[in-house]
Design a protein around this motif. Sequence first.
Motif, PDB file in Angstrom:
ATOM      1  N   SER A 152      67.958  -2.562 -50.558  1.00 24.88           N
ATOM      2  CA  SER A 152      69.706  -2.358 -50.840  1.00 24.88           C
ATOM      3  C   SER A 152      70.564  -1.414 -49.917  1.00 24.88           C
ATOM      4  CB  SER A 152      69.825  -1.803 -52.677  1.00 24.88           C
ATOM      5  OG  SER A 152      69.429  -0.457 -52.491  1.00 24.88           O
ATOM      6  N   ILE A 153      69.740  -0.629 -49.562  1.00 24.75           N
ATOM      7  CA  ILE A 153      70.156   0.450 -48.266  1.00 24.75           C
ATOM      8  C   ILE A 153      69.234   0.406 -47.127  1.00 24.75           C
ATOM      9  CG2 ILE A 153      70.949   2.417 -47.492  1.00 24.75           C
ATOM     10  CD1 ILE A 153      71.450   3.421 -50.582  1.00 24.75           C
ATOM     11  N   PRO A 154      69.573  -0.377 -46.178  1.00 26.87           N
ATOM     12  CA  PRO A 154      68.732  -0.657 -44.988  1.00 26.87           C
ATOM     13  C   PRO A 154      68.365   0.849 -44.593  1.00 26.87           C
ATOM     14  CG  PRO A 154      70.801  -1.555 -44.527  1.00 26.87           C
ATOM     15  CD  PRO A 154      70.987  -1.045 -45.687  1.00 26.87           C
ATOM     16  N   VAL A 155      66.964   0.912 -43.965  1.00 29.44           N
ATOM     17  CA  VAL A 155      66.325   2.421 -43.426  1.00 29.44           C
ATOM     18  C   VAL A 155      65.734   1.914 -42.243  1.00 29.44           C
ATOM     19  CG1 VAL A 155      64.782   4.227 -43.905  1.00 29.44           C
ATOM     20  CG2 VAL A 155      66.126   3.404 -45.850  1.00 29.44           C
ATOM     21  N   VAL A 156      66.192   2.563 -41.307  1.00 25.49           N
ATOM     22  CA  VAL A 156      65.226   2.720 -39.842  1.00 25.49           C
ATOM     23  C   VAL A 156      64.463   4.072 -39.868  1.00 25.49           C
ATOM     24  CG1 VAL A 156      65.306   2.669 -37.230  1.00 25.49           C
ATOM     25  CG2 VAL A 156      67.043   0.994 -38.907  1.00 25.49           C
ATOM     26  N   MET A 157      63.152   3.874 -39.809  1.00 26.74           N
ATOM     27  CA  MET A 157      62.398   5.097 -39.588  1.00 26.74           C
ATOM     28  C   MET A 157      62.391   5.610 -38.343  1.00 26.74           C
ATOM     29  SD  MET A 157      61.753   5.455 -43.090  1.00 26.74           S
ATOM     30  CE  MET A 157      60.335   6.711 -42.707  1.00 26.74           C
ATOM     31  N   PHE A 158      62.047   6.797 -37.847  1.00 27.79           N
ATOM     32  CA  PHE A 158      61.520   7.099 -36.611  1.00 27.79           C
ATOM     33  C   PHE A 158      60.562   8.187 -36.623  1.00 27.79           C
ATOM     34  CE2 PHE A 158      66.159   8.550 -37.115  1.00 27.79           C
ATOM     35  CZ  PHE A 158      65.966   9.874 -36.928  1.00 27.79           C
ATOM     36  N   SER A 159      59.740   8.176 -35.519  1.00 21.74           N
ATOM     37  CA  SER A 159      58.698   9.290 -35.450  1.00 21.74           C
ATOM     38  C   SER A 159      58.249   9.636 -34.212  1.00 21.74           C
ATOM     39  CB  SER A 159      57.873   8.766 -36.456  1.00 21.74           C
ATOM     40  OG  SER A 159      56.505   9.498 -36.364  1.00 21.74           O
ATOM     41  N   GLY A 160      57.749  10.867 -33.887  1.00 20.97           N
ATOM     42  CA  GLY A 160      57.053  11.020 -32.690  1.00 20.97           C
ATOM     43  C   GLY A 160      55.757  10.441 -32.751  1.00 20.97           C
ATOM     44  N   GLN A 161      55.203   9.922 -33.799  1.00 22.99           N
ATOM     45  CA  GLN A 161      54.020   9.310 -33.800  1.00 22.99           C
ATOM     46  C   GLN A 161      53.942   7.932 -33.446  1.00 22.99           C
ATOM     47  OE1 GLN A 161      53.281  10.331 -38.205  1.00 22.99           O
ATOM     48  NE2 GLN A 161      51.089  10.994 -37.615  1.00 22.99           N
ATOM     49  N   LEU A 162      53.604   7.379 -32.309  1.00 19.64           N
ATOM     50  CA  LEU A 162      53.778   6.452 -31.745  1.00 19.64           C
ATOM     51  C   LEU A 162      52.614   5.172 -31.905  1.00 19.64           C
ATOM     52  CD1 LEU A 162      55.447   7.244 -28.435  1.00 19.64           C
ATOM     53  CD2 LEU A 162      56.684   6.623 -30.227  1.00 19.64           C
ATOM     54  N   GLU A 163      51.628   5.390 -32.826  1.00 16.43           N
ATOM     55  CA  GLU A 163      50.829   4.492 -33.086  1.00 16.43           C
ATOM     56  C   GLU A 163      51.242   3.525 -33.846  1.00 16.43           C
ATOM     57  OE1 GLU A 163      50.424   7.772 -34.769  1.00 16.43           O
ATOM     58  OE2 GLU A 163      49.361   8.676 -33.037  1.00 16.43           O
ATOM     59  N   SER A 164      50.668   2.147 -33.588  1.00 15.40           N
ATOM     60  CA  SER A 164      51.072   1.009 -34.290  1.00 15.40           C
ATOM     61  C   SER A 164      51.126   0.855 -35.715  1.00 15.40           C
ATOM     62  CB  SER A 164      50.632  -0.005 -33.663  1.00 15.40           C
ATOM     63  OG  SER A 164      49.063  -0.048 -33.610  1.00 15.40           O
ATOM     64  N   ALA A 165      49.960   2.053 -36.322  1.00 16.15           N
ATOM     65  CA  ALA A 165      49.694   1.812 -37.435  1.00 16.15           C
ATOM     66  C   ALA A 165      50.891   2.572 -38.247  1.00 16.15           C
ATOM     67  CB  ALA A 165      48.629   2.726 -37.696  1.00 16.15           C
ATOM     68  N   VAL A 166      51.876   3.657 -37.876  1.00 15.14           N
ATOM     69  CA  VAL A 166      52.729   3.997 -38.278  1.00 15.14           C
ATOM     70  C   VAL A 166      53.923   2.957 -38.538  1.00 15.14           C
ATOM     71  CG1 VAL A 166      54.764   5.913 -38.213  1.00 15.14           C
ATOM     72  CG2 VAL A 166      52.243   6.270 -37.410  1.00 15.14           C
ATOM     73  N   GLU A 167      54.205   1.953 -37.299  1.00 14.66           N
ATOM     74  CA  GLU A 167      55.291   0.901 -37.523  1.00 14.66           C
ATOM     75  C   GLU A 167      54.777   0.281 -38.507  1.00 14.66           C
ATOM     76  OE1 GLU A 167      57.352  -1.749 -34.008  1.00 14.66           O
ATOM     77  OE2 GLU A 167      55.948  -0.350 -33.469  1.00 14.66           O
TER      78      GLU A 167
END
Length: 198
Positions: A152-167
Motif C-alpha cells: 500500500s506504501i511502496p518501499v525502496v530498500m537500500f543497503s551497503g550489503q551488495l550481495e544478491s541475497a539481500v536484493e
Amino acid sequence: MASAESGAGPRRPPVGETDWMTLGQAAKYLGVAQSTIRKWSDVGRVPAFYTPGGHRRFRRGDLDAFLERSGPGKPARGPLVLVVDDDPQVREVVRVNLELEGYAVREAANADEGLAAVEHDAPDLILLDVMMPQVDGWEMLRRVQERHGIGSIPVVMFSGQLESAVEREAAERGARAFVGKPFDLRALIEQTKQIVPA
C-alpha cells in the motif's frame, strides 16, 4: 566594489555589507552543505558567478529569492517521500536531490521516527536503509506492512550489503526495489520517478 579574494580564505572575516558571498558563506546563509550549493548552482537553481581563479560567488539577492521560492514553510509540491536512514549526510543528499526533482521529503533518523512519520502523514514512497541500530529496516518494513498492508506504501530498500541475497530478500519481503549503498544517486532518483512520478 570589493575585490574578490585570491585564496580560499576561511580566515577572512565575514562579509558585512557586501552583496557577494563565497561558497562557504552562501552555504552557511542557506543552512546547507557546500556540496549542496554546488549542486544547486550546477543545475541552475541558484545563480553563481565565477572569479578569474574559478571560485564561485553568490549574490545575496539571488539567495534570498531562492529562499522565497523554496525555503522552509513553503507548500509541498509533489509526492511525499520519507527517507529513513541513521546517517544524516545520506538523508541530506537524498532529500536535496529529490527536492530538485519536485518531491516533498521528510527525514527520519531511525525506524521509530520513521513509523511515527508514516502514522502522522502517510508518504507516497519510503526510502529505507536496511542497516540501522535498534530496529533495522526489515523490521520497519514488516511493521509498515502490518499496519497499512503489503504494497500500500511502496518501499525502496537500500543497503551497503551488495550481495544478491539481500536484493532477493528485499523482493521476497515485499519491497518494490533495492539499491546498493553507497548508491548511485541517479539510480535512486530514477527508481523513485518510476514508482511515484513527480
